[in-house]
Design an enzyme around this catalytic site. Structure first.
Site, short mmCIF file in Angstrom:
data_model
loop_
_atom_site.label_atom_id
_atom_site.label_comp_id
_atom_site.label_asym_id
_atom_site.label_seq_id
_atom_site.Cartn_x
_atom_site.Cartn_y
_atom_site.Cartn_z
N TYR A 54 7.81 -3.81 -6.38
CA TYR A 54 6.76 -4.66 -5.82
C TYR A 54 7.28 -5.47 -4.64
O TYR A 54 8.26 -6.22 -4.79
CB TYR A 54 6.25 -5.57 -6.94
CG TYR A 54 5.34 -6.69 -6.52
CD1 TYR A 54 4.19 -6.46 -5.76
CD2 TYR A 54 5.61 -8.00 -6.92
CE1 TYR A 54 3.35 -7.50 -5.39
CE2 TYR A 54 4.77 -9.05 -6.56
CZ TYR A 54 3.65 -8.79 -5.80
OH TYR A 54 2.82 -9.83 -5.44
N ILE A 58 3.83 -7.67 -16.91
CA ILE A 58 2.50 -8.23 -16.63
C ILE A 58 1.38 -7.18 -16.68
O ILE A 58 0.20 -7.53 -16.68
CB ILE A 58 2.46 -8.96 -15.27
CG1 ILE A 58 2.59 -7.98 -14.11
CG2 ILE A 58 3.53 -10.03 -15.21
CD1 ILE A 58 2.35 -8.63 -12.75
N LYS A 86 -3.24 -9.57 -14.45
CA LYS A 86 -3.56 -8.15 -14.43
C LYS A 86 -4.25 -7.69 -15.70
O LYS A 86 -5.26 -6.99 -15.66
CB LYS A 86 -2.27 -7.33 -14.22
CG LYS A 86 -1.40 -7.80 -13.07
CD LYS A 86 -2.13 -7.80 -11.73
CE LYS A 86 -1.22 -8.25 -10.61
NZ LYS A 86 -1.90 -8.28 -9.29
N ASP A 112 9.63 -7.71 -16.39
CA ASP A 112 8.29 -8.05 -15.95
C ASP A 112 7.32 -7.13 -16.70
O ASP A 112 7.30 -5.92 -16.49
CB ASP A 112 8.18 -7.82 -14.43
CG ASP A 112 6.80 -8.15 -13.87
OD1 ASP A 112 5.79 -7.85 -14.54
OD2 ASP A 112 6.73 -8.69 -12.76
#
Length: 486
Positions: A153, A240, A276, A238
C-alpha cells in the site's frame, strides 16, 4: 505588513517540508485527476471514474436500516438526546469500556470466533493511518527499518515514515509464484539491509493483502512468525481487510498462529480498523492490538493525539453489540463483494485480460502486461497516463505499490453503484479492444516492412551472387543452389 523570505521553507520544520508524505506518487496523482474531472451520471458523464479508492459502499443499506431502527444509538437524535451530556464531556482516553468490549467482540467474530481478544489491549487511534504511525513510534527509532513485502500500500510511506523517520525496506515478491512471501525473500531483504548498515526492527505484513486481494495461508504465516522470532524483530500485522474475504479459503489471523506456535508474543502486534470491513473510513476508527504490555501502555499515552470521538464510540458500541446485525452484515457484505468481483474479472476475461486470483479486499490486481509497449516502468507510466486521459479511469499503477514488475494495476470495484460499475467495465473493455487492435495493426505493419526488407535483401544477395567476382570457389556464397540458378 507582509514579510517575504527568499526561501520560505527555511522558516518551517524539515519534517513539514520534506516530501515524505509521498503525495507526488502516481497513486495520489490519479486521485487528483479524478478530483479535477469527477464522473457524474448527469452533470459530467464523460468524467473520470474513481477506481483508485478502496472504499466499501456495497452494504450501506444494512447500516441505514440499523440506524433507522436504533435511533437511541446516536446522541444527536431526539431519542438519544438524554445521553448527550454523558457522552459529550471528557472521557478516559483508554476509550469507553462498552466501545472496547464491542470492538474486541467484533474482531473475534470476523475471525470466525476461533480466537478472542482482550478489550484491555485495544488502543484507539485515528484510523489505520494513526495506528500504523503509533506502532512505528513505539517500536523504532529514526533510521531504523521495517521490512515490507512488495507490492504494498503506497500510504505506508506516509503512515510509517513521514513523521517518524523510520525506513521501509522492500521484500521483493514476484508474479512467478503469485507474489507469495517466501523465507528466501525475507532472508535476502534482511541481509541486504544489514549490508547497508540499516537496523531492522520489524516486519510489516498486510493480510488480506492490499493491493493483491489475496490472503496469507497458514504455512506462510507460520514461516513469517518463525522468521521474526529467529531474528528477534517485531511482527506487525495489518488485518484491516479481515471481513472482506468473500470466497474460500477463509481468513487466518496471526492471533490464531501464535496459539499454535511457541513464540515471543511481545513481538506481535495487530493493526485493525473499521474503515474497510464496515465501510466507515470517515469515522476514523483505528485500533492497535498488541500482545506486549509495555507497547499497550506507551501506545495508550500516544493515543491522546488521535482519539476517536466519544460520539462515534457510543454509536459503534451499540451497533457492534447487536449480534444479529453483525452476523447478517458480515455474511451479506461477503456476498455483495463476491458478486461485484466476479462481474469485473469475468468481464475482463472476455477481452483477454487476466488478474491475480484473489478472494478478499475491495480490489483486484489486473494484469495489463500485454498492453505495454515494452516491459519498463516508463511504458507502465505511459499506459497509466493514457488510461487516465482516454477511457478516463483512475486505476493505480503497480509501480506506485512498489511492484518490481511493470504492467500490473490495482482496480477498486466496491466504491461505486451498479450503473457506474457497468460503465467502468464498458470503458475498460473498449479500451482493451482498441489497444489490442492498435497492437495488431502495428505488428502487421512491422511484419510487412520486415517482409519487404527480407525480400529486398534476398534480391540484392541474388544480384551479388550473379556477379562474376563473387563466384570464387572459396566464396561462402557458392552452393549447388547458386550453380543451379546460373
Amino acid at each position: 505588513m507582509k514579510f517575504i523570505s527568499s526561501n520560505q521553507n527555511q522558516l518551517l520544520s524539515k519534517i513539514a517540508t520534506n516530501n515524505g508524505h509521498g503525495e507526488d506518487s502516481p497513486y495520489f496523482d490519479g486521485w487528483k485527476a479524478y478530483d479535477s474531472d469527477p464522473y457524474h451520471p448527469t452533470r459530467n458523464p464523460q468524467g473520470v471514474i474513481q477506481m483508485g479508492l478502496a472504499e466499501n459502499q456495497l452494504s450501506f443499506d444494512f447500516i441505514k436500516e440499523w440506524i433507522v431502527n436504533n435511533p437511541k444509538a446516536s446522541i444527536c437524535t431526539a431519542e438519544g438526546a438524554n445521553g448527550f451530556k454523558d457522552i459529550a464531556i471528557y472521557q478516559d482516553y483508554h476509550g469507553l469500556p462498552e466501545f472496547r468490549n464491542a470492538v474486541a467482540k467484533f474482531m473475534g467474530k470476523v475471525r470466525g470466533e476461533r480466537v478472542t481478544f482482550d478489550p484491555d489491549r485495544i488502543v484507539m487511534s485515528g484510523g489505520a493511518t494513526g495506528a500504523h504511525e503509533m506502532v512505528a513510534f513505539c517500536l523504532a527509532d529514526p533510521g531504523d527499518a521495517f521490512l515490507v513485502p512488495t507490492p504494498y500500500y503506497p500510504g505506508f510511506d506516509r503512515d510509517l515514515r513521514w513523521r517518524t523517520g523510520v525506513q521501509l525496506f522492500p521484500v521483493v515478491c514476484e508474479s512467478s509464484n503469485n507474489f507469495k512471501i517466501t523465507k528466501a525473500a525475507l532472508e535476502a531483504a534482511y541481509s541486504k539491509a544489514q549490508e547497508t548498515n540499516i537496523k531492522v526492527k520489524g516486519l510489516l505484513i498486510t493480510n488480506p493483502s492490499n493491493p493483491l486481494g489475496t490472503i496469507l495461508d497458514r504455512e506462510t504465516l507460520r514461516s513469517v512468525l518463525s522468521f521474526t522470532n529467529e531474528k528477534n524483530i517485531h511482527l506487525v500485522c495489518d488485518e484491516i481487510y479481515a471481513a472482506t474475504v468473500f470466497n474460500k479459503p477463509g481468513f487466518i489471523s496471526i492471533a490464531e498462529i501464535i496459539e499454535e506456535m511457541e513464540c515471543n508474543r511481545d513481538l506481535v502486534h495487530i493493526v485493525y480498523s473499521l474503515s474497510k470491513d464496515l465501510g466507515f473510513p470517515g469515522f476514523r476508527v483505528g485500533v492497535v492490538y498488541s500482545y506486549n504490555d509495555i507497547v499497550v501502555n506507551i501506545a495508550r499515552k500516544m493515543s491522546s493525539f488521535g482519539l476517536v470521538s466519544t460520539q462515534t464510540q457510543h454509536l459503534i458500541a451499540s451497533m457492534l453489540s447487536d449480534d444479529k446485525f453483525v452476523d447478517k452484515f458480515i455474511a451479506e457484505s461477503a456476498k455483495k463483494l463476491a458478486t461485484r468481483h466476479g462481474v469485473f474479472t469475468r468481464g475482463l476475461a472476455q477481452v483477454g485480460i487476466g488478474s491475480l486470483k484473489s478472494n478478499a479486499g475491495l480490489f483486484f490486481w489486473m494484469d495489463f502486461r500485454r498492453l505495454l509497449k515494452e516491459p519498463t516502468l516508463e511504458a507502465e507510466m505511459e499506459l497509466w497516463r493514457t488510461i487516465i486521459a482516454h477511457p478516463k479511469l483512475n486505476v493505480s499503477p503497480g509501480s506506485s505499490f512498489h511492484c518490481s514488475e511493470p504492467g500490473w494495476f490495482r482496480v477498486c470495484f466496491a466504491n461505486m453503484d451498479d450503473e457506474t460499475m457497468r460503465l467502468a467495465l464498458r470503458r475498460i473493455k473498449n479500451f482493451v479492444i482498441q489497444a489490442k487492435g492498435q497492437q495488431a495493426s502495428a505488428a502487421k505493419k512491422q511484419y510487412g516492412q520486415s517482409k519487404l526488407q527480407v525480400s529486398v535483401s534476398f534480391r540484392r544477395m541474388e544480384d551479388l551472387m550473379m556477379t562474376p567476382r563473387m563466384m570464387s570457389p572459396h566464396s561462402p556464397m557458392v552452393s549447388p543452389l547458386v550453380h543451379a540458378r546460373t
